[in-house]
Design an enzyme around this catalytic site. Structure first.
Site, PDB file in Angstrom:
ATOM      1  N   TYR A 149       1.008  -1.441   0.030  1.00 28.02           N
ATOM      2  CA  TYR A 149      -0.041  -0.020  -0.122  1.00 28.02           C
ATOM      3  C   TYR A 149       0.506   1.330  -0.345  1.00 28.02           C
ATOM      4  CZ  TYR A 149      -3.454   3.523   1.539  1.00 28.02           C
ATOM      5  OH  TYR A 149      -4.351   4.735   2.314  1.00 28.02           O
ATOM      6  N   ASP A 150       1.880   1.496   1.489  1.00 29.55           N
ATOM      7  CA  ASP A 150       3.067   2.363   1.084  1.00 29.55           C
ATOM      8  C   ASP A 150       3.916   2.772  -0.296  1.00 29.55           C
ATOM      9  OD1 ASP A 150       1.959   2.373   3.935  1.00 29.55           O
ATOM     10  OD2 ASP A 150       3.393   1.979   4.868  1.00 29.55           O
ATOM     11  N   VAL A 191      -9.804   0.547  12.428  1.00 27.66           N
ATOM     12  CA  VAL A 191      -9.865   0.970  14.210  1.00 27.66           C
ATOM     13  C   VAL A 191     -11.476   1.759  14.306  1.00 27.66           C
ATOM     14  CG1 VAL A 191      -9.149   2.987  14.138  1.00 27.66           C
ATOM     15  CG2 VAL A 191      -8.428   1.289  16.509  1.00 27.66           C
TER      16      VAL A 191
END
Ligand code: NAD
Ligand code: UDP
Length: 338
Positions: A149-150, A191
Site C-alpha cells: 500500500y505505502d 479501528v
C-alpha cells in the site's frame, strides 16, 4: 452563447466509503458523474440512492485494465484502503495503485482531463518527524506487510508528477489522513469501525499493542470539502497537500470515547501489534489552510463518532459480506514466524 459550467466527472472507487460521498456532492451540484468500481471493498448499498438519477452512471470495471471515457475531471479513489483489505491480496493492491494510476493518467493525457490522486499519510510510513509536513520524505519499510500500500501510493505519486512534467497533465495530489464516518465497510477492520461494532455488540474492544500509538481522525464531510476545494484550486497549486484533522488521540483514548458514547459495557483487551504499525500520526495542515481558502476540519471527534455510531447502529449487517479470516494482527504473527 455561454458554455455550461457542468462537467463530466469520473470517480474511480466511487462506490467506496469516500468515493460515494464525493459522488453525492458532485451529483447534487448537477455534474454528469460516472462511478467506476470493481466492488472489491464496497457494496452497491453506498450508491444505490444515486442509481436511476439522470446525471449518475455506474460502471463495473477494474482500474488495472485500461478504460476509455471522455471526461473533464477524475477523482482517482480506487484502492483498498484498510490494512485488512490491502493486505488480503498485496500484489493486486500494488497493481491497483500503480497500473490504475497509469491507466487513468493515460486517459487524462488523451482527454486533457484534470486528475486528482488520493494519496495517503502512509507515504510517511512510521514517521520520525511529528507532526508530518508535506516536505517530510517519510520512513517506509519497503519490504514489510504495509509496503504494498505505502510503496504503491508512493509510486503513484511519482507517476502523477512525471505525467505532469513530461506530458503537461493537470494533476492534484492529496495525502489523506485517517478518515471515518458513515459508509465505512463494517468489516474493513479499521479501528473506528471495529471499536464501534464491538461496543454496540458488547464484545471486547481489541486494542492492538498497548494502545499508546496515536492517530488523527477526520470526519468524512470535512475531508470531502477539502478534496473538492483541492480539485478547484488554481493550477499553480497541485500538491501534494495533507488533508486530515490535526487532533491527535491515542488508540486507547479512542476506545474509551467509543465506550462512553455508546454507553457500552465492553472491556478493553490487548492483542499483538501488527508489524510496522506507525507509532504516531498527525497532519501539519498549514499548506491546506493557506491554499484552500482557509479549509480546516470543523467536526470534532466526539461529534463525528456520534454520527458514525448512529450509522452503524442502524446497519443491517446481514447485507454485508463477512470478513476473510485474514486480520491485521494475525498477519503480524505470521510475519514474526509465530
Ligand atoms: P474503500 O475501500 O471504501 O474504497 C475504495 C474503493 O475502490 C472501493 O469501492 C473498492 O471496491 C474500489 N476498488 C478497489 N480496487 C479497485 C480496482 N482495482 N478497480 C476498481 N475499483 C477498485 O476505501 P476509502 O476509505 O473510501 O478510500 C478511498 C481512497 O482514499 C483510497 O485510494 C485510499 O487509499 C485513500 N485513502 C483513504 C483514507 C481513509 O482514511 N479513508 C486514508 C488515506 C487514503
Ligand atoms: N487498531 C486497534 N484495534 C483494532 C484495529 C486497529 O488497536 O481493532 C489500531 C491499529 O493497530 C493502528 C490504529 O488502530 O495502530 C489504526 O488502525 P487502522 O487499521 O484504522 O488504520 P492505520 O493503521 O492504517 O492508520
Amino acid at each position: 452563447m455561454t458554455t455550461s459550467p457542468l462537467k463530466r466527472i469520473l470517480v474511480t472507487g466511487g462506490a467506496g466509503f469516500l468515493g460515494s460521498h464525493i459522488c453525492d456532492r458532485l451529483v447534487e451540484q448537477g455534474h454528469d458523474v460516472i462511478c467506476v468500481d470493481n466492488f472489491f471493498t464496497s457494496q452497491k448499498q453506498n450508491i444505490s440512492h444515486l442509481l436511476g438519477k439522470p446525471n449518475f452512471e455506474l460502471v463495473r470495471h477494474d482500474v488495472t485494465h485500461p478504460l476509455w471515457l471522455e471526461v473533464d475531471e477524475v477523482y482517482n479513489m480506487a484502492c483498498p484502503a484498510s490494512p485488512v483489505h490491502y493486505q488480503y491480496n498485496p500484489i493486486k493492491t500494488m497493481k491497483t495503485s500503480v497500473m490504475g494510476a497509469i491507466n487513468i493518467l493515460g486517459m487524462a493525457k488523451r482527454t486533457r482531463a484534470k486528475v486528482l490522486q488520493a494519496s495517503t499519510s502512509e507515504v510517511y510510513g512510521d514517521p520520525d518527524v511529528h507532526p508530518q509536513p508535506e516536505s517530510y520524505r517519510g520512513n517506509v519499510n519497503p519490504i514489510g506487510i504495509r509496503a504494498c500500500y505505502d510503496e504503491g501510493k508512493r509510486a503513484a505519486e511519482t507517476i502523477f508528477f512525471d505525467y505532469h512534467r513530461s506530458n503537461g497533465v493537470n494533476i492534484r495530489v492529496i495525502r489523506i489522513f485517517n478518515t471515518y464516518g458513515p459508509r465505512m465497510h463494517p468489516y474493513d477492520g479499521r479501528v473506528v469501525s471495529n471499536f464501534i461494532l464491538q461496543a454496540l455488540a458488547g464484545q471486547d474492544i481489541t486494542i492492538y499493542g498497548d494502545g499508546a500509538q496515536t492517530r488523527s481522525f477526520c470526519y468524512v464531510d470535512d475531508l470531502v470539502e477539502g478534496i473538492l476545494r483541492m480539485m478547484a484550486a488554481p493550477d499553480s497549486f497541485i500538491g501534494p497537500v495533507n488533508l486530515g484533522n490535526p487532533g491527535e488521540f491515542t488508540i486507547r483514548e479512542l476506545a474509551e470515547k467509543v465506550i462512553k458514547l455508546t454507553k457500552s459495557k465492553s472491556k478493553l483487551i490487548n492483542l499483538p501489534l501488527p508489524a510496522d504499525d506507525p507509532t504516531q500520526r498527525k497532519p501539519d495542515i498549514t499548506l491546506a489552510r493557506k491554499n484552500l481558502n482557509g479549509w480546516e476540519p470543523k467536526v470534532d471527534l466526539e461529534a463525528g463518532l456520534l454520527k458514525t455510531i448512529e450509522y452503524f447502529a442502524g446497519l443491517d449487517l446481514r447485507q454485508y459480506r463477512k470478513p476473510t479470516d485474514h486480520t491485521a494482527h494475525k498477519s503480524s504473527q505470521k510475519h514474526a514466524g509465530q
